[in-house]
Write a protein that holds these residues in place. Structure first.
Motif, short mmCIF file in Angstrom:
data_model
loop_
_atom_site.label_atom_id
_atom_site.label_comp_id
_atom_site.label_asym_id
_atom_site.label_seq_id
_atom_site.Cartn_x
_atom_site.Cartn_y
_atom_site.Cartn_z
N PRO A 343 0.80 -1.23 0.00
CA PRO A 343 0.00 0.00 0.00
C PRO A 343 0.83 1.27 0.00
O PRO A 343 0.46 2.26 -0.64
N ARG A 344 1.95 1.28 0.74
CA ARG A 344 2.75 2.50 0.79
C ARG A 344 3.34 2.81 -0.58
O ARG A 344 3.37 3.97 -1.01
N LYS A 345 3.79 1.78 -1.28
CA LYS A 345 4.32 2.00 -2.61
C LYS A 345 3.21 2.47 -3.55
O LYS A 345 3.43 3.36 -4.38
N LEU A 349 3.49 5.85 -5.73
CA LEU A 349 3.43 5.86 -7.19
C LEU A 349 2.20 6.61 -7.70
O LEU A 349 2.28 7.36 -8.67
N ALA A 350 1.07 6.39 -7.02
CA ALA A 350 -0.15 7.05 -7.46
C ALA A 350 -0.04 8.56 -7.30
O ALA A 350 -0.54 9.32 -8.14
N ARG A 351 0.64 8.99 -6.23
CA ARG A 351 0.79 10.44 -6.03
C ARG A 351 1.62 11.04 -7.15
O ARG A 351 1.30 12.13 -7.64
N SER A 717 1.41 -2.32 7.06
CA SER A 717 1.13 -2.19 5.63
C SER A 717 1.64 -0.89 5.03
O SER A 717 2.11 -0.87 3.89
N PHE A 718 1.56 0.19 5.79
CA PHE A 718 1.85 1.51 5.24
C PHE A 718 3.13 2.12 5.78
O PHE A 718 3.52 3.20 5.34
N GLY A 719 3.79 1.50 6.76
CA GLY A 719 4.92 2.15 7.39
C GLY A 719 4.43 3.18 8.39
O GLY A 719 3.40 3.00 9.05
N SER A 720 5.16 4.29 8.53
CA SER A 720 4.80 5.29 9.54
C SER A 720 3.59 6.10 9.09
O SER A 720 3.55 6.65 7.99
N VAL A 721 2.59 6.16 9.98
CA VAL A 721 1.31 6.81 9.70
C VAL A 721 1.02 7.82 10.81
O VAL A 721 1.27 7.55 11.99
N ILE A 722 0.47 8.97 10.43
CA ILE A 722 0.08 10.00 11.38
C ILE A 722 -1.44 10.11 11.37
O ILE A 722 -2.07 10.13 10.31
N ALA A 723 -2.03 10.17 12.58
CA ALA A 723 -3.47 10.32 12.71
C ALA A 723 -3.76 11.58 13.53
O ALA A 723 -3.03 11.90 14.46
N PHE A 724 -4.85 12.26 13.18
CA PHE A 724 -5.20 13.52 13.86
C PHE A 724 -6.71 13.61 14.04
O PHE A 724 -7.48 13.17 13.19
#
Length: 842
Positions: A343-345, A349-351, A717-724
């Motif tokens: 998912p992180r890749k 790539l999509a960005r 799945s995504f590595g480091s994630v930030i939530a707010f």
């Protein structure tokens, strides 16, 4: 080789070694590196790829620098080192050039590796989609079998190269000469469509490798979707194909198609492929693939390429994203996703792709996080709405179903992007015009009042109204509503709309007689009969039209916005942070068995996680410029008074137990205590009600503001994630949270704050305030978000950080509570380091 001080890697093609790289440690942090590449394979990038891999292996073993001695005439090898992107130094002594490479990854090195990855994956997919010859292995003389269907579709699709049926006995299949095996075909074979029994596929792959086939489309079933034996067979298929340099689509897939007239490839099980068009389509579902192709054609749209990946054992949506980025024939990318292998890749790539071409995605299984049996992917551990947040960060337009996907696609593919949110509305129905306006408001667009031309409006009336709307600088897009009048329907209105759209720089969409798609009356037709850009999409209901327009508008705004930058954080102390983390992990203190908040991850705290002591946690966060307000644990009323006097009034007394709320206004806190009597009373009341386990603390009171909560951590799945989100019971009950991948740019941080529905509370004057000067300092909050994201990204050992609450007031963003958990770093983060087969480590 001991694979610690001396490590070697080799490159093979069909089991034959063609290159080798090795390093030998000179000391603990430095090693000498050397290559040998067979002459016939020099200049193909092998040395660059091997340097990437050996560099990753070296870093994992503590090596920080490579040295290499190269003869001056070996310019090719010198260029390999220079172009790798690492920081390099060069010296010359006794006729030899010594190069010293710092292996610490740099932005340049990352760009070089990702550019190489993009070229390699794009070219490998191009070889699949542009074959000069195709063999159908398992071609059958029996009607309606998979093998015969695949062969007949290739022939009926007018493939421009030779087609070779492979049948062990037949002399011909479908009127085409057949061969006993692919090895008996006298000519070159570029692509093989494999339709034999699952237990025979690996043998076929080995024959294809001997023949020099470039790629395989395995339509056979009986692999990962059938259980463990099938998964083992699927893994063997991929290993065999990769060893021979073959790419594999499938298994258990519908196939691939390329509508380029120079190829005319229909290597699918669908008898019909839509005509040429600007849309690239990736689908994991073979079962839905045929219906998808039919629906594209029914709407009058066209495809450039189509790939159904089935179990996605090798070729994935990420590969196709890499290809479509460079494909001039593809202007819009559609993806039907049942799972995300990396998912992180995908988001990275999509960005990159979405900066130039719209990406529209449907992901099934959002409610269950499930992965279809047989897919080479793990289940996601983030809530589905978190996935939507991460897609938004990447510029991916996520829709709910295939119908909405095509609604959006026909606008992206055939109309220009809106320059803004203001919508002009005109038509011959007042009620439908009001429906359009209401739908625009609900979708976040800014509609003008509808222009009602009346039920007897003529083509000339529509012409004049459209010309006025398109000439208005305050109109960024136009919705035209046309319903049948009492008089016979003519094509005059359609001709007006079509002609205006042909020259307009603003999108025009319509609800035209309830049609869905691109009606013939509204199409621009090319010389070969294909639908051209400038054709006008029609929707059966005004709400459908506005929903598609809203997606296009929000995407256009995302694409035009400044992506931001990664701010320089000069006060970060990475060395001390590393020491704190290592010291804490060395102690191996067991964490409390407390579940993470469900909106961050569905995974509970793992038993191997280590809770960081409060003082160490404050110091660790301080290394990244995040000040955590001090609190003093107290066990008696007198101790509470002493703590209050030490900190200075006013103070709060609150419960610091992990299972009690830390937030202002919660049941475990007493605030605005200004005297010793207030403190004694607060302590006694909380202690009597909560008991000794409450772990009461005293803290200086922050100026009231908007309490928020920030969480960061390592997601598998995504590595480091930030939530707010806001630190509010209502916000939590409504799941009003937003997510982003770390590290955040300043623009990402701003988007994250605005992404929650309750964000207006941060941009107004809080209750009790008297002027705009009391408005919360949102920039200070964004700075905290950037800093916590940098910490999470820098140290994969940081399993979870909980900043709760972060009080945002006119004076800044104040972290009043913080907890940190660590665990041993994963061997390989998602989308980090060189590409590797699943489960392969060095």
């Amino acid at each position: 080789m001991d694979y610690e001080d001396r490590v070697a890697l080799i490159a093979t093609i069909s089991g034959v070694m063609v290159a080798v790289v090795r390093y030998d440690k000179v000391d603990e942090a430095e090693a000498e590196v050397a290559f040998v590449v067979e002459d016939a394979h020099q200049g193909r990038g092998l040395a660059s790829v091997l340097l990437e891999h050996i560099g990753a292996a070296a870093r994992e073993r503590g090596v920080r620098r490579f040295i290499a001695d190269v003869l001056p005439e070996n310019r090719r090898m010198i260029n390999v080192f220079r172009e790798a992107g690492y920081t390099a130094q060069q010296t010359f002594d006794e006729g030899v050039i010594r190069l010293t490479l710092d292996l610490e990854p740099t932005d340049t090195a990352q760009e070089v590796m990702r550019a190489r990855e993009q070229r390699a994956e794009s070219r490998s997919i191009a070889r699949l989609l542009f074959p000069e010859s195709v063999a159908v292995i398992g071609a059958s003389r029996t009607a309606h079998t998979i093998g015969q269907t695949a062969l007949r579709n290739l022939l009926a699709g007018d493939f421009q190269g030779p087609v070779f049926p492979v049948h062990p006995e037949a002399k011909a299949v479908a009127g085409v000469r057949a061969y006993p095996s692919v090895l008996d075909i006298p000519d070159q074979v570029d692509l093989a469509v494999v339709a034999v029994r699952a237990d025979m596929v690996v043998g076929v792959v080995e024959e294809c490798a001997q023949k020099g086939v470039h790629g395989l489309v395995v339509v056979s079933s009986g692999f990962g979707e059938t259980g463990k034996e099938g998964r083992d067979r699927q893994d063997e298929l991929v290993r065999t194909a990769r060893a021979a340099g073959l790419r594999v689509v499938g298994p258990n897939c519908l196939g691939i198609a390329n509508t380029d007239p120079a190829v005319s490839l229909n290597a699918t099980l669908s008898p019909y492929v839509p005509p040429r068009g600007p849309i690239g389509f990736f689908s994991q579902s073979g079962a839905l693939g045929r219906a998808i192709l039919q629906r594209v054609a029914e709407r009058g749209m066209g495809l450039s390429t189509f790939v159904s990946a089935g179990n996605r054992a090798d070729v994935s949506g990420n590969d196709l994203v890499q290809y479509w980025q460079e494909d001039p024939a593809t202007e819009v990318v559609l993806q039907y996703l049942e799972s995300l292998g990396n998912p992180r890749k995908f988001t990275r790539l999509a960005r990159r792709l979405a900066q130039h071409k719209p990406v529209v995605a449907v992901r099934s299984g959002g409610s269950s996080h499930g992965v279809p049996t047989g897919h080479a992917a793990g289940a996601l551990t983030l809530p589905d709405y978190a996935l939507t947040s991460l897609f938004q960060q990447a510029g991916v337009v996520r829709v709910e179903d295939i119908t909405q996907m095509f609604d959006v696609a026909q606008l992206f593919a055939y109309q220009p992007l809106p320059a803004g949110p203001r919508v002009g509305i005109l038509g011959n129905s007042d009620s439908l015009g009001l429906l359009v306006k209401d739908a625009c408001v609900r979708s976040g667009l800014k509609p003008h009042d509808p222009v009602d031309l009346g039920p007897n409006a003529t083509a000339a009336d529509f012409d004049a109204a459209l010309a006025t709307a398109l000439a208005d600088d305050q109109v960024h897009s136009v919705v035209v509503v046309f319903i049948p009048a009492l008089t016979p329907i003519s094509d005059d209105v359609a001709e007006v709309v079509r002609n205006k759209a042909a020259v307009s720089q603003k999108p025009i969409i319509t609800t035209y007689l309830g049609h869905q798609g691109l009606p013939e009356e509204l199409r621009q037709i090319g010389q070969s009969g294909e639908t051209l850009r400038g054709s006008v999409p029609s929707y059966p209901a005004p709400e459908d039209a506005v929903r598609a327009l809203a997606h296009a508008t929000h995407y256009a705004i995302w694409r035009e916005r400044d992506p931001g930058r990664h701010p320089e954080l000069a006060d970060v102390d990475g060395k001390r942070s590393r020491a704190i983390i290592d010291e804490t992990l060395l102690k191996k203190e067991s964490s409390r068995a407390e579940a993470h908040p469900v909106w961050f991850t569905s995974e509970p705290v793992h038993s191997e996680e280590t809770a960081v002591e409060q003082d160490a946690a404050r110091e660790l966060l301080g290394c990244f410029g995040i000040e955590v307000w001090r609190h003093i644990p107290v066990s008696s009323a007198e101790a509470a008074v002493a703590a209050a006097e030490e900190l200075g009034y006013p103070v709060v007394v609150k419960a610091n137990a992990p299972d009690l709320r830390l937030r202002s206004g919660g049941s475990g806190i007493r605030s605005d205590l200004r005297t010793s009597a207030d403190v004694r009373s607060a302590f006694t009341g909380l202690h009597d009600r909560l008991g000794d386990d409450a772990m009461l603390v005293v803290q200086r009171m922050a100026t009231p503001g908007v309490p928020t909560v920030i969480r960061a951590g390592e997601n598998p799945s995504f590595g480091s994630v930030i939530a707010f989100g806001l630190a509010d019971v209502t916000a939590e009950l409504l799941d009003d949270r937003a997510f982003r991948l770390a590290p955040l740019t300043d623009a990402d941080a701003a988007d994250l704050v605005h992404a929650v529905r309750s964000s207006p509370l941060l941009f107004g004057v809080p209750p009790g305030a008297t002027s705009l000067a009391d408005q919360p300092d949102v920039e200070a909050l964004q700075d905290v978000l950037v800093r916590i994201s940098r910490l999470a990204d820098a140290f994969p050992e940081v399993a979870h950080v909980d900043l709760d609450p972060v009080m945002v007031n006119a004076e800044g963003a104040h972290v009043l509570g913080a907890r940190v958990w660590l665990r041993e770093a994963p061997e390989l983060r998602p989308d980090s380091g060189p590409r590797r087969l699943r489960g392969v480590t060095f």
